[in-house]
Design an enzyme around this catalytic site. Structure first.
Site, PDB file in Angstrom:
ATOM      1  N   HIS A  11      -2.893  -6.962   4.000  1.00 64.05           N
ATOM      2  CA  HIS A  11      -3.976  -6.069   3.569  1.00 64.05           C
ATOM      3  C   HIS A  11      -3.972  -6.000   2.038  1.00 64.05           C
ATOM      4  O   HIS A  11      -3.048  -6.508   1.400  1.00 64.05           O
ATOM      5  CB  HIS A  11      -3.762  -4.660   4.137  1.00 64.05           C
ATOM      6  CG  HIS A  11      -2.543  -4.002   3.565  1.00 64.05           C
ATOM      7  ND1 HIS A  11      -1.278  -4.193   4.097  1.00 64.05           N
ATOM      8  CD2 HIS A  11      -2.383  -3.195   2.489  1.00 64.05           C
ATOM      9  CE1 HIS A  11      -0.396  -3.532   3.369  1.00 64.05           C
ATOM     10  NE2 HIS A  11      -1.035  -2.912   2.385  1.00 64.05           N
ATOM     11  N   HIS A  65      -3.814  -7.431  -4.435  1.00 64.52           N
ATOM     12  CA  HIS A  65      -2.918  -8.467  -3.937  1.00 64.52           C
ATOM     13  C   HIS A  65      -2.592  -8.192  -2.473  1.00 64.52           C
ATOM     14  O   HIS A  65      -2.772  -7.085  -1.997  1.00 64.52           O
ATOM     15  CB  HIS A  65      -1.625  -8.521  -4.764  1.00 64.52           C
ATOM     16  CG  HIS A  65      -0.799  -7.281  -4.604  1.00 64.52           C
ATOM     17  ND1 HIS A  65      -1.080  -6.112  -5.287  1.00 64.52           N
ATOM     18  CD2 HIS A  65       0.274  -7.010  -3.812  1.00 64.52           C
ATOM     19  CE1 HIS A  65      -0.201  -5.184  -4.934  1.00 64.52           C
ATOM     20  NE2 HIS A  65       0.626  -5.694  -4.033  1.00 64.52           N
TER      21      HIS A  65
END
EC number: 3.1.4.58
Length: 185
Positions: free
Chosen positions: A43, A129
């Site tokens: 995620h 990220h």
């Protein structure tokens, strides 16, 4: 106060999770990390809440829903692999995404809504990220040159999620609430 941590995150579609997982297979054989993240847990964190009071959590859900009602979906392209922490012994191995203004806009809306609900959030600048591994523990110093790009893969970001962390389980993150982004046809 709940015992679990909660956070809002951009939910990756299954094909993006699979693509990242497949592209890490060879790297997993070469690099020793304490923990490789389960692909279902991939995620992009938008706001980390930590341990929460139930009323504040409910308030954040309502505020996030209201502020993100008109947020558009968008495309994201996976880019390179990178690290956080010392180059010789990184804390985090991550997959990056190409800069996308709508991702930053979504993160800002979620972040502000959570602050308005009374949460004290991390003040570090948003660095989108996808964490793929934690705590390098190889016998040799980590070599950042061993990292490659992720090739060309683009996916549609069409939802984000409130997650709860279930420590000791794999996958670790449980969906509490999904929020759909406004997809233009």
């Amino acid at each position: 106060m709940t015992n679990s941590n909660y956070f809002y995150a951009l939910k990756l579609p299954n094909e993006a999770k699979y693509y990242i997982h497949e592209n890490l297979t060879e790297l997993k054989d070469k690099l020793t990390f304490n923990k490789w993240v389960h692909p279902e847990d991939f995620h992009i964190t938008l706001a980390f809440l930590g341990k929460v009071e139930e009323e504040k959590l409910k308030d954040s859900i309502q505020k996030v829903r209201n502020s993100c009602l008109e947020q558009p979906g968008f495309s994201l392209k996976l880019t390179e692999l990178g690290i956080f922490g010392p180059a010789a012994s990184p804390r985090i191995l991550w997959a990056g995404v190409q800069n996308e203004d709508r991702l930053y806009s979504l993160q800002k809306a979620v972040y502000i809504s959570c602050e308005e609900a009374g949460f004290l959030l991390d003040k570090k600048p948003f660095k989108p990220h996808i964490t793929v591994a934690r705590k390098y523990k190889g016998d040799n110093k980590f070599n950042p040159d061993s990292l490659s790009t992720l090739g060309e893969f683009t996916f549609t970001a069409d939802r984000f999620t409130l997650y709860k962390t279930n420590i000791g389980m794999s996958p670790s993150y449980e969906t509490i609430q999904d929020f759909n982004l406004n997809i233009m046809e």
